[in-house]
Design a protein around this motif. Structure first.
Motif, mmCIF file in Angstrom:
data_model
loop_
_atom_site.group_PDB
_atom_site.id
_atom_site.type_symbol
_atom_site.label_atom_id
_atom_site.label_comp_id
_atom_site.label_asym_id
_atom_site.label_seq_id
_atom_site.Cartn_x
_atom_site.Cartn_y
_atom_site.Cartn_z
ATOM 1 N N SER A 11 0.895 -1.126 0.105
ATOM 2 C CA SER A 11 -0.024 -0.254 -0.005
ATOM 3 C C SER A 11 1.006 1.160 -0.044
ATOM 4 O O SER A 11 1.726 1.532 0.916
ATOM 5 N N ASP A 12 0.794 2.078 -0.927
ATOM 6 C CA ASP A 12 1.593 3.146 -1.106
ATOM 7 C C ASP A 12 1.115 3.977 0.268
ATOM 8 O O ASP A 12 1.912 4.664 0.843
ATOM 9 N N LYS A 13 -0.164 4.341 0.673
ATOM 10 C CA LYS A 13 -0.322 5.271 1.513
ATOM 11 C C LYS A 13 -0.315 4.509 2.737
ATOM 12 O O LYS A 13 0.089 5.323 3.876
ATOM 13 N N GLY A 14 -0.234 3.453 3.099
ATOM 14 C CA GLY A 14 0.051 2.568 4.228
ATOM 15 C C GLY A 14 1.589 2.847 4.367
ATOM 16 O O GLY A 14 2.188 2.897 5.463
ATOM 17 N N ALA A 15 2.438 2.606 3.383
ATOM 18 C CA ALA A 15 3.828 2.548 3.545
ATOM 19 C C ALA A 15 4.159 3.971 3.883
ATOM 20 O O ALA A 15 5.288 4.336 4.650
ATOM 21 N N ALA A 16 3.537 4.998 3.606
ATOM 22 C CA ALA A 16 3.702 6.656 3.815
ATOM 23 C C ALA A 16 3.108 7.055 5.394
ATOM 24 O O ALA A 16 3.403 8.191 5.636
ATOM 25 N N LEU A 66 6.189 -19.494 5.012
ATOM 26 C CA LEU A 66 4.782 -18.952 4.265
ATOM 27 C C LEU A 66 4.888 -17.624 4.172
ATOM 28 O O LEU A 66 4.933 -16.587 5.419
ATOM 29 N N ILE A 67 4.683 -16.967 2.937
ATOM 30 C CA ILE A 67 4.554 -15.538 2.975
ATOM 31 C C ILE A 67 3.351 -15.265 2.543
ATOM 32 O O ILE A 67 2.753 -15.773 1.312
ATOM 33 N N LEU A 68 2.398 -14.247 3.212
ATOM 34 C CA LEU A 68 1.171 -13.872 2.870
ATOM 35 C C LEU A 68 1.306 -12.408 2.541
ATOM 36 O O LEU A 68 2.002 -11.472 3.276
ATOM 37 N N THR A 69 0.713 -12.218 1.345
ATOM 38 C CA THR A 69 0.605 -10.839 0.863
ATOM 39 C C THR A 69 -0.782 -10.049 0.963
ATOM 40 O O THR A 69 -1.630 -11.146 0.678
ATOM 41 N N THR A 70 -0.915 -8.883 1.322
ATOM 42 C CA THR A 70 -2.324 -8.275 1.144
ATOM 43 C C THR A 70 -2.235 -7.008 0.447
ATOM 44 O O THR A 70 -1.191 -6.227 0.656
ATOM 45 N N GLY A 71 -3.125 -6.674 -0.324
ATOM 46 C CA GLY A 71 -3.026 -5.096 -0.993
ATOM 47 C C GLY A 71 -2.446 -5.368 -2.154
ATOM 48 O O GLY A 71 -2.028 -6.345 -2.718
ATOM 49 N N GLY A 72 -2.159 -4.237 -3.000
ATOM 50 C CA GLY A 72 -1.505 -4.179 -4.331
ATOM 51 C C GLY A 72 -2.002 -5.010 -5.345
ATOM 52 O O GLY A 72 -1.644 -5.058 -6.231
ATOM 53 N N THR A 73 -3.614 -5.375 -5.368
ATOM 54 C CA THR A 73 -3.987 -6.035 -6.310
ATOM 55 C C THR A 73 -5.418 -5.093 -6.818
ATOM 56 O O THR A 73 -6.141 -6.155 -7.590
ATOM 57 N N GLY A 74 -5.331 -3.844 -6.937
ATOM 58 C CA GLY A 74 -6.553 -3.011 -7.603
ATOM 59 C C GLY A 74 -6.301 -3.177 -8.766
ATOM 60 O O GLY A 74 -5.444 -3.773 -9.727
ATOM 61 N N PRO A 77 -2.768 1.092 -12.149
ATOM 62 C CA PRO A 77 -1.495 0.868 -12.903
ATOM 63 C C PRO A 77 -0.255 0.475 -11.730
ATOM 64 O O PRO A 77 0.664 -0.489 -11.977
ATOM 65 N N ARG A 78 -0.409 1.197 -10.707
ATOM 66 C CA ARG A 78 0.546 0.791 -9.566
ATOM 67 C C ARG A 78 0.077 -0.557 -8.773
ATOM 68 O O ARG A 78 1.172 -0.867 -8.199
ATOM 69 N N ASP A 79 -0.784 -1.030 -9.256
ATOM 70 C CA ASP A 79 -1.057 -2.259 -8.059
ATOM 71 C C ASP A 79 -0.444 -3.430 -8.774
ATOM 72 O O ASP A 79 -1.012 -4.025 -9.680
ATOM 73 N N VAL A 80 0.895 -3.871 -8.481
ATOM 74 C CA VAL A 80 1.839 -4.787 -9.455
ATOM 75 C C VAL A 80 1.970 -6.220 -8.520
ATOM 76 O O VAL A 80 3.029 -6.590 -8.916
ATOM 77 N N THR A 81 1.327 -6.161 -7.370
ATOM 78 C CA THR A 81 1.925 -7.445 -6.480
ATOM 79 C C THR A 81 1.747 -8.731 -7.278
ATOM 80 O O THR A 81 2.605 -9.347 -7.089
ATOM 81 N N PRO A 82 0.454 -8.998 -7.822
ATOM 82 C CA PRO A 82 0.458 -10.345 -8.802
ATOM 83 C C PRO A 82 1.592 -10.471 -9.670
ATOM 84 O O PRO A 82 2.152 -11.676 -9.858
ATOM 85 N N GLU A 83 2.084 -9.400 -10.431
ATOM 86 C CA GLU A 83 3.225 -9.427 -11.244
ATOM 87 C C GLU A 83 4.647 -9.703 -10.697
ATOM 88 O O GLU A 83 5.237 -10.323 -11.033
ATOM 89 N N ALA A 84 4.476 -9.000 -9.331
ATOM 90 C CA ALA A 84 6.052 -9.128 -8.748
ATOM 91 C C ALA A 84 6.021 -10.645 -8.273
ATOM 92 O O ALA A 84 7.183 -11.024 -8.210
ATOM 93 N N THR A 85 4.899 -11.015 -7.819
ATOM 94 C CA THR A 85 4.750 -12.274 -7.203
ATOM 95 C C THR A 85 5.213 -13.372 -8.063
ATOM 96 O O THR A 85 5.993 -14.273 -7.881
ATOM 97 N N LEU A 86 4.588 -13.459 -9.180
ATOM 98 C CA LEU A 86 4.726 -14.172 -10.610
ATOM 99 C C LEU A 86 6.292 -14.202 -10.952
ATOM 100 O O LEU A 86 6.818 -15.110 -11.070
#
Length: 92
Positions: A11-16, A66-74, A77-86
């Motif tokens: 999350s951009d806003k969460g990280a900030a 086990l790594i669990l991710t949440t967010g970044g899947t909207g 264009p900046r929601d890139v979690t699936p691409e980074a994980t893949l």
């Protein structure tokens, strides 16, 4: 033996510090029911290279099962979690 987990919120806003991470908090509360512990927790901005770097580091550390991710899947264009994980699953 407990399952050692890492929880990564994207999350951009969460990280900030502009938004409270509720999803990561819920995941930390729930994983106890599967005999797991939250050994790593981090909020990252939606940046593909940074996400990949953290996923690779955690995977290679031997300290996490086990790594669990949440967010970044909207749909933004900046929601890139699936691409980074893949990319990490495929070995870049």
């Amino acid at each position: 033996m407990s399952i050692r987990t890492a929880i990564i919120t994207l999350s951009d806003k969460g990280a900030a510090g502009e938004r409270v991470d509720e999803s990561g908090k819920v995941i930390r509360e729930k994983i106890g029911s599967i005999n797991a512990s939250a050994d790593h927790y981090e909020i990252l901005p939606d940046e593909k290279d940074r996400i990949s770097e953290v996923l690779m580091s955690l995977s290679d550390s031997g300290a996490i099962d086990l790594i669990l991710t949440t967010g970044g899947t909207g749909v933004a264009p900046r929601d890139v979690t699936p691409e980074a994980t893949l990319a990490e699953i495929r070995g870049r």
